[in-house]
Design a protein around this motif. Structure first.
Motif, PDB file in Angstrom:
ATOM      1  N   ASN A 590       0.817  -1.217   0.000  1.00  0.00           N
ATOM      2  CA  ASN A 590       0.000   0.000   0.000  1.00  0.00           C
ATOM      3  C   ASN A 590       0.849   1.264   0.000  1.00  0.00           C
ATOM      4  OD1 ASN A 590      -2.483  -1.428   0.078  1.00  0.00           O
ATOM      5  ND2 ASN A 590      -2.202  -1.753   2.292  1.00  0.00           N
ATOM      6  N   LEU A 591       2.146   1.127   0.369  1.00  0.00           N
ATOM      7  CA  LEU A 591       3.040   2.279   0.405  1.00  0.00           C
ATOM      8  C   LEU A 591       3.887   2.395  -0.851  1.00  0.00           C
ATOM      9  CD1 LEU A 591       4.229   2.184   4.133  1.00  0.00           C
ATOM     10  CD2 LEU A 591       2.541   3.724   3.098  1.00  0.00           C
ATOM     11  N   LEU A 592       3.682   1.486  -1.787  1.00  0.00           N
ATOM     12  CA  LEU A 592       4.376   1.570  -3.075  1.00  0.00           C
ATOM     13  C   LEU A 592       3.579   2.513  -3.962  1.00  0.00           C
ATOM     14  CD1 LEU A 592       5.215  -2.229  -3.549  1.00  0.00           C
ATOM     15  CD2 LEU A 592       6.744  -0.433  -2.702  1.00  0.00           C
ATOM     16  N   THR A 593       3.927   3.801  -3.908  1.00  0.00           N
ATOM     17  CA  THR A 593       3.097   4.812  -4.568  1.00  0.00           C
ATOM     18  C   THR A 593       3.541   5.154  -5.979  1.00  0.00           C
ATOM     19  OG1 THR A 593       4.458   6.558  -3.602  1.00  0.00           O
ATOM     20  CG2 THR A 593       2.511   5.846  -2.347  1.00  0.00           C
ATOM     21  N   LYS A 598       6.520  -0.004  -7.812  1.00  0.00           N
ATOM     22  CA  LYS A 598       5.629  -1.138  -8.079  1.00  0.00           C
ATOM     23  C   LYS A 598       6.280  -2.122  -9.056  1.00  0.00           C
ATOM     24  CE  LYS A 598       1.496   1.703  -7.354  1.00  0.00           C
ATOM     25  NZ  LYS A 598       0.310   2.317  -7.992  1.00  0.00           N
ATOM     26  N   ASP A 599       6.908  -1.552 -10.092  1.00  0.00           N
ATOM     27  CA  ASP A 599       7.534  -2.420 -11.102  1.00  0.00           C
ATOM     28  C   ASP A 599       8.676  -3.233 -10.481  1.00  0.00           C
ATOM     29  OD1 ASP A 599       5.809  -1.429 -12.968  1.00  0.00           O
ATOM     30  OD2 ASP A 599       7.253  -0.047 -13.899  1.00  0.00           O
ATOM     31  N   LEU A 600       9.481  -2.599  -9.647  1.00  0.00           N
ATOM     32  CA  LEU A 600      10.596  -3.316  -9.026  1.00  0.00           C
ATOM     33  C   LEU A 600      10.101  -4.396  -8.082  1.00  0.00           C
ATOM     34  CD1 LEU A 600      13.581  -3.765  -8.477  1.00  0.00           C
ATOM     35  CD2 LEU A 600      13.526  -1.896  -6.822  1.00  0.00           C
ATOM     36  N   ALA A 601       9.089  -4.091  -7.276  1.00  0.00           N
ATOM     37  CA  ALA A 601       8.546  -5.080  -6.343  1.00  0.00           C
ATOM     38  C   ALA A 601       8.005  -6.291  -7.099  1.00  0.00           C
ATOM     39  CB  ALA A 601       7.455  -4.453  -5.484  1.00  0.00           C
ATOM     40  N   LEU A 650       7.403   5.946   4.366  1.00  0.00           N
ATOM     41  CA  LEU A 650       7.748   5.735   2.966  1.00  0.00           C
ATOM     42  C   LEU A 650       9.222   5.365   2.819  1.00  0.00           C
ATOM     43  CD1 LEU A 650       6.208   5.877   0.292  1.00  0.00           C
ATOM     44  CD2 LEU A 650       6.985   8.243   0.038  1.00  0.00           C
ATOM     45  N   ARG A 651      10.070   6.067   3.622  1.00  0.00           N
ATOM     46  CA  ARG A 651      11.506   5.774   3.558  1.00  0.00           C
ATOM     47  C   ARG A 651      11.788   4.338   4.010  1.00  0.00           C
ATOM     48  NH1 ARG A 651      13.105   9.536   6.533  1.00  0.00           N
ATOM     49  NH2 ARG A 651      13.509   8.460   8.510  1.00  0.00           N
TER      50      ARG A 651
END
Length: 676
Positions: A590-593, A598-601, A650-651
């Motif tokens: 939810n914190l992948l904004t 998102k692509d890396l995850a 986020l960090r």
């Protein structure tokens, strides 16, 4: 410029020491010249049974003057500091030093030392005397009433110095009552008179006339050529033995090759017995029939004499001794054949293997169990492996191996064959010691492989258990060789054989594997990277993974992924050090904004899964291909995303994502161990 020529003339120098002694003489003298300020253009050493000689070309007649500035303590320093400075500088008082002022450091003493050069003859005289007195013979002796030690009694020192166009000077040296001169002597029997020498050229020419071949390599060539010629003349060929050739060339100054014979009945013994007996006792070469490859009842001897009878008496004397030695060997052979190998096993209980590891008999019992277990894992016959292990050391108490220890294993094979043991058992008895060196073959028969691995693994685990591990250059039980043997057997036979060793011993195998792979051109850091992953004790798979990793890192995808990995890890380490926390655990989706996050995850999840499946299938190339898919999303992530965002949550999430890169690569190797 002048040349220096030196000869040290003595009684017979053992053949095994000559070549090393020549190199030691060269190093000691040339190093001494350079230390004294005398350069040289070239140097060459020579050795024969009765002399060491050294020619040093292009030596200056005088060492250069030297001016040296030595900084001392500050003015007003304690007396001890001043005394040390004066002593080191060779000054009598501080009045002989200058005072230098430094705006920052103040006034301090400086000694300006001028050392005048010395005549080369003076330097050489002292250097030769010191070299003779301190020469590093492995063994030496003292004779007469003097204190000098030398390998054998030293008779004379020849030392000349001068240019080619002049008569050289004799450098005066006196070592324990042995004065220097310009005289040498020829062959002990054929031309024993004195020979006056000026320099190397006339020295070699004069010695040749006096029946002395100075150069050891030339003596080897003469022996090899003359032996081959004599053998071919009677339709035979010399069985190659380079070690014996080296030794034979060190036993004679004037090699003369002769052919002798022995009774054909001795040919019923194994070839190795005949060859070993003749080589060890008489330093002679054996001959074989080139048509059949079988030994002939002839041998080559190398005499140091040109006899008036053409060598008949010398040959007859050697034949008499060889006949006696082969008769002894035949007696050992026949006696050993009468005793079944299995009957010898009980006698191994009386032989101590190691005080903390028991007798050879106890060790054999361990080998039986271990060899059978290994054979079962390798698909070999456990019963045959146990039988071979039981008999593997039985020849140690045989007459033949007692006389010739180097034949252990081989004689056991011959006795086993003669006594009707299974062929695989006989082969394993011989091969279980292999490989004993880098050029030695490894066992290839399944039963032999099992016994050879058992022998070496028992050695390693046993000595590890009693904490008798190699340290530095010391390895009295040859455990490094045993580990390399295990590695070579596994790799060259492509065996799937997990070692299941304790971590410390597994690290030892890793170190030995590095040595092996480095010799083959592989990178040792890749070995570290693969071994750092848990449960890496299957050496064949380790090597295949290393090969695949090396190819991957040589590609653009691999190099760029490694760079991205290191960037991620550097950021992680800095933040972990700063915060005292570790950023493990999955990032919160939810914190992948940002899209790059998102692509890396997503790419990490896919790469991790695909790499794990490929590793399980032992398809390491596919595992590397799975990691290669991370290159683009990692690059994009670092281009588009600020990891250290102002928002703490986020960090932290982004740092966890970086940790996911680290965790994903661990499926293949620990990338932190990889250089570059």
């Amino acid at each position: 410029m002048p040349d220096l020529f030196l000869e040290l003339f003595s009684e017979e120098i053992p053949a095994r020491m000559q070549r090393r002694a020549g190199e030691d003489l060269k190093k000691l003298v040339t190093d001494g010249l350079v230390d004294a300020g005398l350069t040289y253009e070239g140097a060459k050493a020579f050795a024969t049974p009765r002399r060491l000689a050294l020619h040093v070309a292009g030596v200056p007649v005088r060492s250069p003057d030297v001016k040296e500035e030595r900084k001392g303590p500050r003015v007003g320093a304690p007396e001890k500091a001043l005394a040390g400075f004066l002593r080191a500088a060779g000054l009598d008082s501080v009045d002989q030093a200058e005072i230098i002022s430094d705006p920052k450091k103040g006034d301090f003493y400086v000694a300006r030392i001028e050392k005048p050069g010395r005549e080369a003859t003076e330097i050489v005289a002292g250097l030769v005397a010191e070299t003779v007195r301190k020469f590093p013979w492995p063994k030496s002796m003292r004779w007469g009433e003097g204190s000098l030690r030398w390998v054998r009694p030293l008779h004379s020192i020849l030392c000349t110095f001068g240019a080619e166009t002049e008569d050289p000077d004799v450098i005066t040296v006196d070592v324990d009552g042995i004065p220097s001169g310009d005289i040498t002597y020829g062959h002990r029997f054929l031309a024993p008179g004195p020979i006056r020498v000026k320099r190397l050229d006339d020295y070699m020419t004069s010695l040749e006339k006096a029946k002395v071949v100075l150069d050891a390599d030339r003596r080897k060539d003469i022996i090899r050529t003359d032996a081959d010629t004599a053998a071919h003349a009677i339709g035979l060929e010399v069985v190659t033995d380079e070690k014996l050739l080296d030794e034979a060339s060190g036993l004679v100054e004037w090699p003369v090759v002769l052919i002798g014979a022995f009774d054909e009945r001795f040919l019923d013994m194994p070839d190795e017995v005949i060859r070993t007996s003749i080589r060890e006792h008489q330093k002679c070469f054996v001959l074989s029939d080139p048509k059949t490859g079988e030994l002939a009842n002839r041998f080559v001897l190398v005499s140091n004499l040109e006899a008036s009878d053409g060598g008949l008496a010398i040959t007859a004397g050697n034949e008499k001794v060889i006949r006696a030695r082969l008769s002894d060997a035949d007696f050992f052979w026949q006696s050993d054949l009468k005793t079944p190998l299995a009957d010898n096993v009980a006698r191994l209980d009386a032989i101590v293997f190691h005080e903390k590891l028991g007798s050879q008999g106890e060790r054999v019992k361990r080998l039986e169990t271990l060899a059978a277990a290994i054979a079962e894992k390798l698909g070999a016959d456990p019963e045959k492996a146990a039988r071979a292990a039981k008999l593997a050391k039985a020849d140690l108490v045989s007459h033949m191996v007692y006389e010739f220890p180097e034949l252990q294993g081989l004689m056991g094979k011959y006795y086993a064959e003669a006594q009707g043991e299974d062929a695989a058992v006989a082969t394993a008895i011989e091969d279980h010691y292999k490989p004993q060196g880098p050029s030695d073959d490894v066992p290839s028969e399944p039963v032999a492989i099992a016994v050879a691995l058992a022998d070496k693994l028992d050695m390693l685990t046993g000595f590890w258990a009693i904490d008798e591990k190699p340290t530095g250059s010391k390895d009295p039980y040859a455990l490094r060789r045993a580990a390399l043997g295990v590695i070579r057997i596994i790799l060259e036979n492509e065996l799937r054989f997990p070692l299941a060793a304790e971590p410390d011993l597994l690290n030892f195998f890793a170190d030995r594997l590095k040595v092996q792979l480095r010799e083959e051109g592989a990178r040792h850091d890749l070995v570290d990277a693969v071994f750092a992953v848990d449960d890496q004790d299957d050496l064949l798979m380790v090597v295949r993974r290393i090969e695949a990793l090396g190819k991957f890192l040589d590609s653009d995808d691999g190099a760029n992924l490694l760079a991205g990995y290191k960037r991620a890890v550097n950021i992680l380490r800095a933040e972990e050090k700063k915060s005292g926390e570790t950023y493990s655990g999955r990032p919160d989706p939810n914190l992948l904004t940002e899209q790059a996050e998102k692509d890396l995850a997503g790419a990490i999840d896919i790469a991790r899964t695909d790499a794990a499946k490929a590793i399980e299938a032992e398809d390491f190339a596919a595992a590397m291909a799975a990691l290669a898919t991370l290159r683009a999303p990692v690059d994009t992530f670092f281009d588009d995303i600020l990891v250290n965002a102002d928002d703490p949550a986020l960090r932290e999430n982004r740092l966890k994502l970086l940790n996911e890169i680290r965790e994903a690569t661990l499926a293949v190797a620990d990338f932190s161990k990889i250089g570059g």
